[in-house]
Write a protein that holds these residues in place. Structure first.
Motif, mmCIF file in Angstrom:
data_model
loop_
_atom_site.group_PDB
_atom_site.id
_atom_site.type_symbol
_atom_site.label_atom_id
_atom_site.label_comp_id
_atom_site.label_asym_id
_atom_site.label_seq_id
_atom_site.Cartn_x
_atom_site.Cartn_y
_atom_site.Cartn_z
ATOM 1 N N MET A 286 0.857 -1.200 0.000
ATOM 2 C CA MET A 286 0.000 0.000 0.000
ATOM 3 C C MET A 286 0.892 1.249 0.000
ATOM 4 S SD MET A 286 -3.068 1.035 2.645
ATOM 5 C CE MET A 286 -2.021 0.981 4.075
ATOM 6 N N LYS A 287 0.629 2.151 -0.930
ATOM 7 C CA LYS A 287 1.416 3.365 -1.054
ATOM 8 C C LYS A 287 1.207 4.260 0.173
ATOM 9 C CE LYS A 287 2.167 7.373 -4.043
ATOM 10 N NZ LYS A 287 1.715 8.107 -5.250
ATOM 11 N N GLU A 288 2.306 4.804 0.704
ATOM 12 C CA GLU A 288 2.213 5.665 1.879
ATOM 13 C C GLU A 288 1.779 7.072 1.472
ATOM 14 O OE1 GLU A 288 4.916 6.050 5.750
ATOM 15 O OE2 GLU A 288 5.760 7.207 4.094
ATOM 16 N N LEU A 289 0.610 7.465 1.895
ATOM 17 C CA LEU A 289 0.110 8.808 1.602
ATOM 18 C C LEU A 289 0.432 9.784 2.730
ATOM 19 C CD1 LEU A 289 -3.433 7.952 0.149
ATOM 20 C CD2 LEU A 289 -1.267 8.272 -1.073
ATOM 21 N N LEU A 290 0.681 9.239 3.906
ATOM 22 C CA LEU A 290 0.922 10.064 5.089
ATOM 23 C C LEU A 290 1.784 9.269 6.060
ATOM 24 C CD1 LEU A 290 0.050 12.804 6.402
ATOM 25 C CD2 LEU A 290 -1.769 11.538 7.531
ATOM 26 N N LYS A 291 2.757 9.909 6.684
ATOM 27 C CA LYS A 291 3.634 9.213 7.620
ATOM 28 C C LYS A 291 2.856 8.836 8.883
ATOM 29 C CE LYS A 291 7.970 9.612 10.179
ATOM 30 N NZ LYS A 291 9.110 10.492 10.533
ATOM 31 N N ILE A 292 2.940 7.569 9.248
ATOM 32 C CA ILE A 292 2.242 7.063 10.437
ATOM 33 C C ILE A 292 3.280 6.759 11.521
ATOM 34 C CG2 ILE A 292 0.613 5.358 11.318
ATOM 35 C CD1 ILE A 292 -0.506 6.986 9.021
ATOM 36 N N ASN A 293 2.983 7.192 12.732
ATOM 37 C CA ASN A 293 3.864 6.935 13.868
ATOM 38 C C ASN A 293 3.375 5.688 14.607
ATOM 39 O OD1 ASN A 293 5.577 7.065 16.085
ATOM 40 N ND2 ASN A 293 4.291 8.551 17.165
ATOM 41 N N TYR A 294 4.230 4.656 14.660
ATOM 42 C CA TYR A 294 3.857 3.401 15.310
ATOM 43 C C TYR A 294 4.544 3.211 16.658
ATOM 44 C CZ TYR A 294 1.780 1.968 10.863
ATOM 45 O OH TYR A 294 0.999 1.885 9.736
ATOM 46 N N GLU A 295 5.139 4.274 17.210
ATOM 47 C CA GLU A 295 5.879 4.140 18.470
ATOM 48 C C GLU A 295 4.957 3.963 19.669
ATOM 49 O OE1 GLU A 295 9.184 3.825 18.748
ATOM 50 O OE2 GLU A 295 9.165 3.845 16.559
ATOM 51 N N ALA A 296 3.779 4.544 19.615
ATOM 52 C CA ALA A 296 2.834 4.436 20.738
ATOM 53 C C ALA A 296 2.056 3.121 20.631
ATOM 54 C CB ALA A 296 1.885 5.625 20.732
ATOM 55 N N GLU A 297 1.172 2.879 21.625
ATOM 56 C CA GLU A 297 0.377 1.657 21.618
ATOM 57 C C GLU A 297 -0.564 1.621 20.423
ATOM 58 O OE1 GLU A 297 -1.644 0.990 25.266
ATOM 59 O OE2 GLU A 297 0.176 1.096 26.494
ATOM 60 N N GLN A 298 -1.058 2.789 20.006
ATOM 61 C CA GLN A 298 -1.916 2.891 18.833
ATOM 62 C C GLN A 298 -1.251 3.832 17.828
ATOM 63 O OE1 GLN A 298 -4.733 1.184 18.213
ATOM 64 N NE2 GLN A 298 -4.536 0.120 20.179
ATOM 65 N N PRO A 299 -1.387 3.584 16.519
ATOM 66 C CA PRO A 299 -0.750 4.458 15.521
ATOM 67 C C PRO A 299 -1.321 5.879 15.576
ATOM 68 C CG PRO A 299 -2.252 2.903 14.456
ATOM 69 C CD PRO A 299 -2.140 2.479 15.891
ATOM 70 N N THR A 300 -0.461 6.853 15.319
ATOM 71 C CA THR A 300 -0.877 8.257 15.329
ATOM 72 C C THR A 300 -0.306 8.968 14.108
ATOM 73 O OG1 THR A 300 1.046 8.885 16.677
ATOM 74 C CG2 THR A 300 -1.005 8.386 17.856
ATOM 75 N N VAL A 301 -0.871 10.149 13.813
ATOM 76 C CA VAL A 301 -0.372 10.971 12.702
ATOM 77 C C VAL A 301 -0.247 12.410 13.183
ATOM 78 C CG1 VAL A 301 -1.404 9.497 10.946
ATOM 79 C CG2 VAL A 301 -2.692 11.451 11.805
ATOM 80 N N SER A 302 0.596 13.168 12.520
ATOM 81 C CA SER A 302 0.752 14.583 12.825
ATOM 82 C C SER A 302 -0.407 15.365 12.229
ATOM 83 C CB SER A 302 2.068 15.092 12.232
ATOM 84 O OG SER A 302 2.066 16.491 12.094
ATOM 85 N N ALA A 303 -0.989 16.255 13.027
ATOM 86 C CA ALA A 303 -2.095 17.086 12.540
ATOM 87 C C ALA A 303 -1.618 17.999 11.413
ATOM 88 C CB ALA A 303 -2.679 17.903 13.684
ATOM 89 N N ARG A 304 -0.391 18.496 11.517
ATOM 90 C CA ARG A 304 0.149 19.378 10.459
ATOM 91 C C ARG A 304 0.363 18.591 9.163
ATOM 92 N NH1 ARG A 304 1.654 24.545 11.385
ATOM 93 N NH2 ARG A 304 1.583 25.262 13.543
ATOM 94 N N ASP A 305 0.819 17.329 9.306
ATOM 95 C CA ASP A 305 0.989 16.507 8.102
ATOM 96 C C ASP A 305 -0.356 16.225 7.448
ATOM 97 O OD1 ASP A 305 3.669 16.470 8.589
ATOM 98 O OD2 ASP A 305 3.765 14.392 9.286
ATOM 99 N N LEU A 306 -1.386 15.985 8.283
ATOM 100 C CA LEU A 306 -2.722 15.742 7.737
ATOM 101 C C LEU A 306 -3.261 17.004 7.063
ATOM 102 C CD1 LEU A 306 -5.182 13.861 7.425
ATOM 103 C CD2 LEU A 306 -5.991 14.700 9.655
ATOM 104 N N HIS A 307 -3.054 18.152 7.665
ATOM 105 C CA HIS A 307 -3.472 19.437 7.108
ATOM 106 C C HIS A 307 -2.870 19.631 5.721
ATOM 107 C CE1 HIS A 307 -2.917 23.895 6.665
ATOM 108 N NE2 HIS A 307 -4.179 23.914 7.121
ATOM 109 N N GLU A 308 -1.593 19.263 5.597
ATOM 110 C CA GLU A 308 -0.912 19.394 4.310
ATOM 111 C C GLU A 308 -1.421 18.362 3.305
ATOM 112 O OE1 GLU A 308 3.659 19.136 2.539
ATOM 113 O OE2 GLU A 308 3.325 19.340 4.710
ATOM 114 N N ALA A 309 -1.614 17.098 3.755
ATOM 115 C CA ALA A 309 -2.070 16.033 2.857
ATOM 116 C C ALA A 309 -3.471 16.300 2.314
ATOM 117 C CB ALA A 309 -2.043 14.695 3.592
#
Length: 245
Positions: A1-24
């Motif tokens: 699956m092509k990565e459209l947005l960087k996903i952070n998997y360091e926490a217990e649940q995956p998260t994304v940056s609000a600024r990255d989402l705003h840009e995407a």
């Protein structure tokens, strides 16, 4: 699956940056104003949390911008609420991510990763305990030995015990040290006898011996002895002094 947005998997649940989402999502509205519309709809601490995002401005200086880590579920809902073609694409992207995240293979991978982190933590804790145990070992062995002993010993024997545990002393030097530090009497017929308060608190005992003289008379001698409690006290005291040097 092509990565459209960087996903952070360091926490217990995956998260994304609000600024990255705003840009995407190609939102033209200023970020702070855009995000403020969603901040009250979702729960801070559960759906999102505040973070800083380092960036380089036009003059080359570094700044930290306000940002937020969003749960992928919150990011999916924001994408849907955007009601644009980009929003539909990002919403489907998060749905596909959620499916992949919950596959048996990914669940097992996360469990193994958590187990590895737990093992690493236990290893580090165990290492610290071993180091502390080795550091305290001479004191603890001695403390156990003397606390289990009901016998008192002479000052000379205490000097030997101290020397065996790394304290450079001898009988004469130890007598002098105990006198100078106020544990034993300095002068007169009571020289080298323990002061009463240290007998009362259990550090010393005075052994009295009756001796018969050739002429039929008798005399009494007094000998200072160190109790098990006193042995433990002085070894710990002088070992600490040695370590502080």
């Amino acid at each position: 699956m092509k990565e459209l947005l960087k996903i952070n998997y360091e926490a217990e649940q995956p998260t994304v940056s609000a600024r990255d989402l705003h840009e995407a999502l190609e939102i033209r509205e200023r970020f702070s104003l855009w995000f403020s519309r969603y901040a009250d709809v979702f729960e801070k601490g559960t759906d999102y949390q505040s973070v800083g995002k380092p960036t380089v401005v036009n003059n080359g200086a570094k700044r930290v911008l306000d940002d937020f880590l969003l749960s992928t579920d919150m990011a999916k809902h924001i994408s849907m609420m955007t009601k644009t073609e980009k929003g539909k694409i990002m919403r489907q992207y998060f749905i596909d991510l959620e499916k992949a995240w919950n596959t048996p293979e990914q669940v097992m991978a996360r469990a193994l990763k958590l187990a590895d982190k737990t093992i690493d933590t236990l290893k580090e804790d165990n290492k610290k305990l071993i180091e502390e145990n080795e550091k305290m070992k001479p004191k603890e062995i001695f403390a156990d030995a003397v606390s289990a002993s009901n016998s008192s010993i002479l000052i000379g024997d205490l000097a030997k015990l101290l020397r065996q545990n790394g304290v450079d002393t001898g009988q004469k030097r130890l007598f002098e040290q105990l006198r100078n530090e106020g544990y034993l009497m300095k002068t007169g017929s009571s020289r080298n006898m323990p002061k009463q308060k240290y007998v009362a608190n259990g550090f010393f005992q005075i052994k009295e011996t009756v001796i018969s003289n050739p002429d039929g008379s008798v005399r009494m001698t007094k000998t200072t002895k160190v109790t098990g409690k006193g042995q433990q006290y002085f070894l710990n005291k002088y070992l600490k002094n040695k370590e502080a040097v």
